[in-house]
Motif scaffolding. Structure first.
Motif, PDB file in Angstrom:
ATOM      1  N   ARG A  66      -3.107   8.536   3.137  1.00 30.71           N
ATOM      2  CA  ARG A  66      -2.627   8.707   1.768  1.00 30.71           C
ATOM      3  C   ARG A  66      -1.924  10.044   1.605  1.00 30.71           C
ATOM      4  O   ARG A  66      -0.825  10.119   1.041  1.00 30.71           O
ATOM      5  CB  ARG A  66      -3.816   8.608   0.802  1.00 30.71           C
ATOM      6  CG  ARG A  66      -3.435   8.560  -0.665  1.00 30.71           C
ATOM      7  CD  ARG A  66      -4.673   8.698  -1.530  1.00 30.71           C
ATOM      8  NE  ARG A  66      -5.766   7.861  -1.052  1.00 30.71           N
ATOM      9  CZ  ARG A  66      -7.055   8.102  -1.291  1.00 30.71           C
ATOM     10  NH1 ARG A  66      -7.411   9.176  -1.978  1.00 30.71           N
ATOM     11  NH2 ARG A  66      -7.981   7.282  -0.836  1.00 30.71           N
TER      12      ARG A  66
ATOM     13  N   THR B  20      -6.469   3.040   0.628  1.00 33.27           N
ATOM     14  CA  THR B  20      -5.767   3.705   1.728  1.00 33.27           C
ATOM     15  C   THR B  20      -6.591   4.881   2.229  1.00 33.27           C
ATOM     16  O   THR B  20      -7.045   5.697   1.432  1.00 33.27           O
ATOM     17  CB  THR B  20      -4.385   4.211   1.263  1.00 33.27           C
ATOM     18  OG1 THR B  20      -3.635   3.121   0.732  1.00 33.27           O
ATOM     19  CG2 THR B  20      -3.621   4.839   2.420  1.00 33.27           C
TER      20      THR B  20
ATOM     21  N   GLU C  55      -3.382   1.113  -8.340  1.00 35.42           N
ATOM     22  CA  GLU C  55      -4.491   2.052  -8.163  1.00 35.42           C
ATOM     23  C   GLU C  55      -5.464   1.574  -7.097  1.00 35.42           C
ATOM     24  O   GLU C  55      -5.965   2.376  -6.295  1.00 35.42           O
ATOM     25  CB  GLU C  55      -5.215   2.252  -9.496  1.00 35.42           C
ATOM     26  CG  GLU C  55      -4.390   3.024 -10.529  1.00 35.42           C
ATOM     27  CD  GLU C  55      -5.103   3.140 -11.858  1.00 35.42           C
ATOM     28  OE1 GLU C  55      -6.191   2.523 -12.017  1.00 35.42           O
ATOM     29  OE2 GLU C  55      -4.580   3.831 -12.751  1.00 35.42           O
TER      30      GLU C  55
ATOM     31  N   SER D 104       0.838  -1.207   0.000  1.00 36.43           N
ATOM     32  CA  SER D 104       0.000   0.000   0.000  1.00 36.43           C
ATOM     33  C   SER D 104       0.871   1.255   0.000  1.00 36.43           C
ATOM     34  O   SER D 104       0.591   2.228  -0.707  1.00 36.43           O
ATOM     35  CB  SER D 104      -0.930  -0.002   1.212  1.00 36.43           C
ATOM     36  OG  SER D 104      -1.852  -1.072   1.141  1.00 36.43           O
TER      37      SER D 104
ATOM     38  N   CYS E  44       1.973  10.705   0.777  1.00 34.74           N
ATOM     39  CA  CYS E  44       2.326  11.466  -0.423  1.00 34.74           C
ATOM     40  C   CYS E  44       3.327  12.566  -0.076  1.00 34.74           C
ATOM     41  O   CYS E  44       4.317  12.772  -0.797  1.00 34.74           O
ATOM     42  CB  CYS E  44       1.082  12.079  -1.055  1.00 34.74           C
ATOM     43  SG  CYS E  44       0.106  10.925  -2.045  1.00 34.74           S
TER      44      CYS E  44
ATOM     45  N   VAL F  32      -4.001   2.198  -3.657  1.00 35.14           N
ATOM     46  CA  VAL F  32      -4.061   3.625  -3.305  1.00 35.14           C
ATOM     47  C   VAL F  32      -5.472   4.002  -2.874  1.00 35.14           C
ATOM     48  O   VAL F  32      -5.678   4.686  -1.859  1.00 35.14           O
ATOM     49  CB  VAL F  32      -3.600   4.494  -4.493  1.00 35.14           C
ATOM     50  CG1 VAL F  32      -3.872   5.970  -4.205  1.00 35.14           C
ATOM     51  CG2 VAL F  32      -2.117   4.287  -4.758  1.00 35.14           C
TER      52      VAL F  32
ATOM     53  N   ILE G 166       1.582   4.191  -3.275  1.00 30.22           N
ATOM     54  CA  ILE G 166       1.520   5.648  -3.160  1.00 30.22           C
ATOM     55  C   ILE G 166       2.797   6.272  -3.700  1.00 30.22           C
ATOM     56  O   ILE G 166       2.768   7.332  -4.338  1.00 30.22           O
ATOM     57  CB  ILE G 166       1.258   6.051  -1.700  1.00 30.22           C
ATOM     58  CG1 ILE G 166      -0.178   5.656  -1.323  1.00 30.22           C
ATOM     59  CG2 ILE G 166       1.494   7.546  -1.478  1.00 30.22           C
ATOM     60  CD1 ILE G 166      -0.505   5.809   0.129  1.00 30.22           C
TER      61      ILE G 166
END
Length: 223
Positions: A75, A70, A64, A9, A79, A67, A13
């Motif tokens: 997330r 999450t 995808e 996961s 990021c 992401v 990202i």
């Protein structure tokens, strides 16, 4: 295993392709633990080696989905961590992935918009150096949008970015778009009483060699 899913996961990202050092810092997991999880994921055909020290997801839909699954706060936090790690690791790299860094700051939420704008400018400059003028214009446009979120009252900063956008658009052959950007910059300059910015708007638009054309917009700006 749950530990490998959690690591995947975080990796999703970072991007469809990622390096072990970046993932290690973003996920807060030692490289040895990461190696075990990567072996498990490769055996399940979820990941595949891309280069020494780098892996990629076998299918973009897997990344995808991870992401999307999450939670938003987690997330955005990851990021921002990814952007900060990439920026630090590539601080002296002329080929730094500024576009990826800017995109990660953007996905980190409004609070990171100032960083998104700053690094989008770096991505634009990088594109211009490569003579990829359309890409440069696109990134200057995005930097402008990020600045509007980060500092909506920064009229001077907006004017500066409008001129850089116009210059890129002229190089890309998009003169009508450049005229619009220069006009907006000139209007801001008049409103703020910034003579130099106004002059630069006129010179940016007038810097293109054209003959046999009466350009009333340029004449008015030069006047």
């Amino acid at each position: 295993s749950p530990a490998t899913v959690a690591l995947l996961s975080a990796a999703a990202i970072v991007g469809r392709e990622f390096s072990v050092p970046v993932l290690s810092e973003v996920a807060g997991v030692t490289p040895s633990r990461i190696a075990e999880a990567l072996d498990e994921a490769c055996s399940a055909d979820i990941l595949e080696p891309a280069a020494p020290g780098r892996h990629r997801f076998s299918h973009v839909l897997v990344a995808e989905s991870l992401v999307q699954d999450t939670p938003p706060e987690s997330r955005m936090r990851r990021c921002r961590a990814t952007a900060e790690v990439l920026e630090r690791l590539h601080a002296e790299d002329p080929e730094a992935p500024w576009g990826d860094i800017a995109e990660h700051y953007h996905r980190a939420g409004p609070e990171a918009s100032q960083h998104a704008s700053r690094t989008a400018v770096r991505a634009a400059e990088q594109a211009m150096q490569r003579l990829a003028f359309e890409d440069g214009a696109a990134w200057f446009g995005r930097a402008l949008g990020f600045l509007d979120v980060a500092a909506p009252g920064d009229a001077r900063g907006r004017g500066e970015l409008l001129l850089r956008l116009a210059e890129a658009q002229l190089h890309a052959g998009a003169r009508d778009a450049a005229l619009s950007a220069c006009t907006k910059a000139a209007d801001l300059a008049r409103h703020l009483g910034l003579g130099e910015l106004l002059a630069r708007a006129a010179l940016t638009l007038g810097g293109e060699a054209r003959t046999g054309v009466s350009d009333s917009a340029l004449v008015a700006m030069l006047d």
